[in-house]
Motif scaffolding. Structure first.
Motif, PDB file in Angstrom:
ATOM      1  N   UNK A 153       0.841  -1.203   0.000  1.00 23.03           N
ATOM      2  CA  UNK A 153       0.000   0.000   0.000  1.00 23.03           C
ATOM      3  C   UNK A 153       0.872   1.246   0.000  1.00 23.03           C
ATOM      4  N   UNK A 154       0.220   2.373  -0.180  1.00 18.62           N
ATOM      5  CA  UNK A 154       0.912   3.662  -0.169  1.00 18.62           C
ATOM      6  C   UNK A 154       1.589   3.896   1.185  1.00 18.62           C
ATOM      7  N   UNK A 155       2.801   4.414   1.152  1.00 15.39           N
ATOM      8  CA  UNK A 155       3.556   4.729   2.368  1.00 15.39           C
ATOM      9  C   UNK A 155       3.553   6.242   2.567  1.00 15.39           C
ATOM     10  N   UNK A 156       2.754   6.731   3.521  1.00 12.79           N
ATOM     11  CA  UNK A 156       2.579   8.185   3.653  1.00 12.79           C
ATOM     12  C   UNK A 156       3.885   8.942   3.946  1.00 12.79           C
ATOM     13  N   UNK A 157       3.986  10.105   3.338  1.00 12.45           N
ATOM     14  CA  UNK A 157       5.215  10.901   3.456  1.00 12.45           C
ATOM     15  C   UNK A 157       5.385  11.510   4.844  1.00 12.45           C
ATOM     16  N   UNK A 158       4.265  11.848   5.487  1.00 15.76           N
ATOM     17  CA  UNK A 158       4.372  12.459   6.814  1.00 15.76           C
ATOM     18  C   UNK A 158       5.034  11.481   7.796  1.00 15.76           C
ATOM     19  N   UNK A 159       4.810  10.183   7.581  1.00 14.18           N
ATOM     20  CA  UNK A 159       5.406   9.179   8.471  1.00 14.18           C
ATOM     21  C   UNK A 159       6.931   9.209   8.367  1.00 14.18           C
ATOM     22  N   UNK A 160       7.407   9.397   7.124  1.00 13.48           N
ATOM     23  CA  UNK A 160       8.854   9.457   6.915  1.00 13.48           C
ATOM     24  C   UNK A 160       9.439  10.680   7.601  1.00 13.48           C
ATOM     25  N   UNK A 161       8.722  11.780   7.454  1.00 11.79           N
ATOM     26  CA  UNK A 161       9.206  13.025   8.051  1.00 11.79           C
ATOM     27  C   UNK A 161       9.236  12.899   9.580  1.00 11.79           C
TER      28      UNK A 161
END
Lengths: 446, 505
Positions: B96-104
């Motif tokens: 599934x999509x890996x949200x960018x906010x999680x990376x940040x």
């Protein structure tokens, strides 16, 4: 929900296409009384802005190298990471791919792993390296299992200088198997005492950490000779991978397996993980190696390319007869480390290791000249060493007041040493910070 | 007309770059690093350390500039398919999509640059996050306690099996067998074997699901437990799971749940309510942490209270009463199976998974399950005319097809997969589960839209038609990649596992 694209209209069209009238019917295979009859008891969703605020607040309640000078090591090392590492690792072509099962569209990941395998071989002095393990602890446990398979023996001699958490993990992994773990004690200088007494014809392997948990540089060759005299394997575990740039590679000194933790190569400390176990060995033990391997080959046009190979060792083919149950590797951390190693290259890595050594020697000299402190172990060290202090709690509290993470209290790990700290000095700590640490540990008025 | 790049000695076409190994880019004297000046006296390592303990050169390490490194890895990245580029329907992997906010969030200094051994007082934010995530996962799975420590699903399985062993041993029972359905992930039998158990394979029935009779026939007081994946790797809900758990429990066994397919059940049903005693959760599948080209994963394990005494140490504990407020890592668990990780698990993944759960909330999580299941059923409806469906039932989050309907064309599952690449799709999981001949296992996840699914289905249908009209094109695919099919037999026969200067002609 912004991560889910479906509109109500589309949902209806899709339900029509599958011959259902409402979403609930999708789950008809689950009897009603087995379903959750209420909403999950979780807090309601928050916006991205609110989430960012929440997480920043949590993060701000942790000390870090942004707020403190860090003298903690003990398996996790604070090093500087060039901006290039995160910039390239953040490329979602790497981040959001999975295991390279389809080599035609995964050459980026595969070639990176091949480069990693090559550099780990060079660093460890081994013939072959795998595509990484979970962490140094599980890599060490897998090394023991590998030696047990290769020798068909079940006794594992563990040097007391192996990281205590690694020893714990080894015990956990071997529990349930018919294996015996024997500990080889340390001599007074901090190095492992001669091994002849523990190693015998039933011994599958000796596990020795280099430098060991207390920072002492071990005599790998002596351990290799003691092991091979009884037909046992020597596994050398390295927790501070930067030391491999300075110390003679264990593979050249007779180690059969060299494994450990490569977090030092550009992987964030990140409160303990994800990190990067590595594992390398001799050619003749290749078939016993756990984990994924990437090999070179050609395509139908004869062009060079890379593929996952020798998968018949692995769980998805061999199931209960596999060399390990490991499935994922630490791909993204491996990418970080490979980029880091490329940047530092042949000369930078050595220069950085020497800088770490110099910081430690400076710190040791300051400790030595301070009457309140001592260096209880005489063995040579790399960037980590034991400092005897009058009172650990007071020393750490004074350090904390000066925004220093002042080393690890060794009481739970090496009580025989008396009140002592394990102190690590990497390139991140300045001379001035070292001076402040020594003053804080000694209780000198500043 | 010759390729202009070739005229100047470059390989590749236009902006499609061939990329050599970094070792081949190396030029003596180039550097890609900068180190701070010495503020302490330099030392001579050779003089300072014992004879023979300092190495010479590091064999094979490259000498390249920062620009070289940036271009090298940027170019290599263009050789990868990824979720951010498009549909990646790898069954059982939940791409599934890996949200960018999680990376940040995971890169915040207080998470990324914090040391695991700093005192508890200096990591309260992290410990509280762990505590919250444990509670969230326990609620989602219907479990009483959760450990976040296992580094991946397979290590979670190992932890679970070890807890089952500890449970029996504390009752003075030495059971020797673990039951594993033949449709299970390979990690299941491997994990049981790694903990010294004999693995008994349970055949799936003709309808693809497990039947109580099959368990009853082999369940005995020598069986420590059953490992069950629900929904199964065939994408089917195990309709008899409650009865099966009862049978295992009646003979004193425990039931392990492989949580790889939890995405289908979020907010719909909870394994703990169905009789599962212990299960792992793949944060990199259900909870959106990135797959990273093969990892890192993260495999928290949930348990019922009967297994809580055996959880791996340390555990996060909230202080209470006279202890004051806050959280500590607690090592005081005398019956624990011990430690599994050098530290406290893949902490960076906890930040991402918690961020994901907070972003979705209870309604959003349920929506994930609904849309994942809707997407899989929709694809099945569109593809069933062209591909054989081995178990013709409503599916959960993934569907399994086979190449049987293409048999007379000579086109196999592998060919279909490779031809999909020409259409711009990462292939599904193929030849798994092993019990389905020529399996094509498709898991679209909730991230894909209707139009995206339609294009993928169109590609699959077009390939089925090509198989009849132009089988050769399919059998030799892919044709539009920078590498055609790679010779895996050659790679395994005489393995070349690293670059060596001598190999450079």
């Amino acid at each position: 929900m912004r991560y889910i694209p479906h509109t109500e209209n589309e949902i209806q069209r899709m339900l029509d296409a599958v011959g259902l009238s409402q979403l609930d019917e999708l789950f008809d295979a689950i009897p009603q009384k087995q379903r959750l009859a209420r909403p999950l008891d979780l807090r309601r969703a928050v916006s991205e802005q609110e989430l960012w605020g929440e997480l920043k607040t949590l993060a701000a309640r942790n000390a870090s190298t942004e707020t403190h000078d860090c003298f903690l090591g003990a398996g996790v090392y604070p090093h500087f990471t060039p901006a290039v590492v995160d910039a390239l690792t953040s490329r979602s072509e790497f981040t959001t791919a999975y295991t390279p099962y389809q080599p035609e569209i995964s050459q980026g990941t595969l070639q990176t792993i091949f480069e990693w395998q090559t550099m780990i071989c060079g660093l460890t002095g081994c013939d072959v390296a795998n595509a990484s393990m979970y962490d140094g602890a599980s890599a060490s446990a897998e090394a023991a299992l590998m030696a047990m398979r290769a020798t068909r023996r079940s006794k594992v001699v563990v040097a007391a200088g192996l990281h205590p958490h690694y020893r714990d993990v080894l015990r956990t992994y071997l529990n349930g198997l018919r294996a015996e773990i024997v500990e080889a004690p340390l001599a007074d200088d901090g190095r492992t005492a001669p091994l002849a007494e523990q190693v015998d014809g039933a011994t599958a392997c000796v596990i020795l950490q280099q430098p060991n948990f207390l920072g002492a540089i071990e005599d790998v060759r002596a351990a290799a000779e003691a092991a091979s005299a009884c037909g046992a394997k020597l596994a050398v575990t390295v927790t501070e991978a930067l030391s491999l740039a300075l110390l003679t590679p264990p593979g050249e000194l007779g180690a059969d397996i060299v494994c450990g933790e490569a977090q030092s190569f550009g992987v964030p400390m990140s409160l303990g993980g994800p990190h990067l176990g590595f594992m390398a060995t001799r050619q003749k033990l290749l078939r016993q190696l756990p984990g994924r391997l990437v090999g070179e080959t050609v395509d139908t046009e004869g062009r060079r390319g890379y593929v996952l190979t020798l998968a018949t060792r692995e769980q998805h083919i061999r199931r209960e007869k596999a060399t390990s149950n490991i499935c994922t590797n630490q791909g993204l951390c491996l990418l970080m480390a490979t980029i880091y190693l490329c940047l530092h290259g042949r000369r930078g890595l050595r220069a950085l290791a020497e800088l770490n050594l110099a910081k430690a020697e400076y710190a040791k000299a300051r400790v030595r000249e301070n009457p309140a402190l001592s260096l209880p172990l005489e063995a040579p060290t790399f960037n980590e060493f034991v400092v005897g202090v009058p009172d650990v709690a007071a020393a750490l509290e004074r350090a904390r007041a000066d925004r220093l993470l002042g080393g690890l209290d060794l009481a739970p790990y090496a009580p025989d040493l008396g009140p002592a700290l394990l102190v690590c000095t990497t390139e991140l700590v300045s001379r001035e910070a070292i001076d402040r640490l020594v003053a804080a540990l000694a209780g000198d008025a500043s | 007309m010759s390729d202009p790049r070739a005229r100047i000695g470059n390989t590749g076409t236009g902006f499609s770059y061939e990329e050599p190994l970094v070792f081949e880019l190396s030029r003596p004297g180039r550097i890609g690093y900068s180190l701070p000046a010495y503020d302490v006296p330099p030392v001579d390592a050779v003089q300072m350390l014992p004879d023979g303990s300092v190495r010479d050169d590091i064999e094979g390490m490259p000498e390249v500039s920062e620009v070289d490194v940036v271009r090298h890895f940027t170019r290599m990245s263009t050789w990868n398919a990824s979720v951010d580029l498009g549909l990646y329907p790898l069954g059982s992997c939940t791409m599934k999509y890996n949200p960018k906010i999680n990376e940040r969030a995971a890169r915040l200094g207080g998470f990324a640059d914090a040391h695991p051994l700093q005192p508890a007082s200096e990591q309260q934010g992290f410990l509280e996050l762990c505590h919250r995530l444990e509670n969230e996962l326990a609620e989602i799975c219907g479990m009483d306690r959760v450990t976040l420590q296992p580094a991946a699903g397979a290590q979670g399985e190992l932890a679970g099996i070890m807890m089952i062993r500890a449970y029996h041993e504390h009752r003075g029972e030495l059971r020797s067998k673990i039951l594993v359905p033949d449709s299970a992930h390979g990690t299941n039998p491997a994990s049981a074997a790694l903990n010294g158990y004999e693995v008994v394979a349970i055949p799936s029935d003709e309808d693809g699901i497990l039947h109580p009779e099959a368990i009853e026939a082999v369940m005995s007081e020598d069986v420590a437990g059953l490992m069950i994946t629900n929904p199964s790797t065939l994408g089917l809900f195990e309709e008899h799971v409650v009865r099966i758990c009862e049978i295992v429990h009646a003979k004193g066994g425990l039931v392990y749940g492989d949580g790889a397919n939890l995405n289908a059940l979020l907010g719909i049903a909870r394994p703990g309510d169905l009789g599962i005693d212990v299960m792992h959760i793949n944060l990199h599948k259900t909870f959106s942490t990135p797959h990273g080209g093969g990892g890192p994963g993260s495999g928290p394990v949930g348990v019922k209270n009967v297994l809580a005494p055996y959880l791996p140490t340390p555990v996060v504990r909230e202080l209470a009463g006279a202890e004051g407020a806050g959280f500590v890592l607690d090592y005081d668990l005398p019956q624990s199976i011990g430690r599994l990780h050098a530290n406290f698990g893949n902490a960076g993944m906890f930040v991402r998974a918690h961020a994901y759960i907070r972003s979705l909330g209870p309604d959003g999580l349920k929506r994930c399950a609904e849309m994942a299941v809707l997407n899989a059923n929709y694809l099945l409806a569109r593809l069933r005319t062209a591909y054989h469906v081995p178990f013709d039932r409503a599916v959960m989050h993934e569907c399994v097809l086979t190449d049987r309907s293409l048999q007379d064309t000579g086109v196999t599952t592998l060919d279909v997969a490779k031809r999909l690449i020409d259409y711009g799709y990462h292939p599904p999981t193929i030849y798994f589960p092993l019990i389905v001949h020529g399996a094509i296992m498709i898991e679209p996840t909730e991230s894909e839209s209707l139009d995206g699914l339609d294009r993928f289905a169109d590609a699959m249908l077009a390939i089925a038609q090509e198989a009849r009209e132009d089988a050769d094109t399919v059998r030799t695919a892919p044709h539009h990649t920078r590498r055609s099919r790679l010779d895996e037999t050659r790679a395994a026969r005489k393995p070349i596992l690293r670059w060596q200067p001598a190999a450079r002609d």
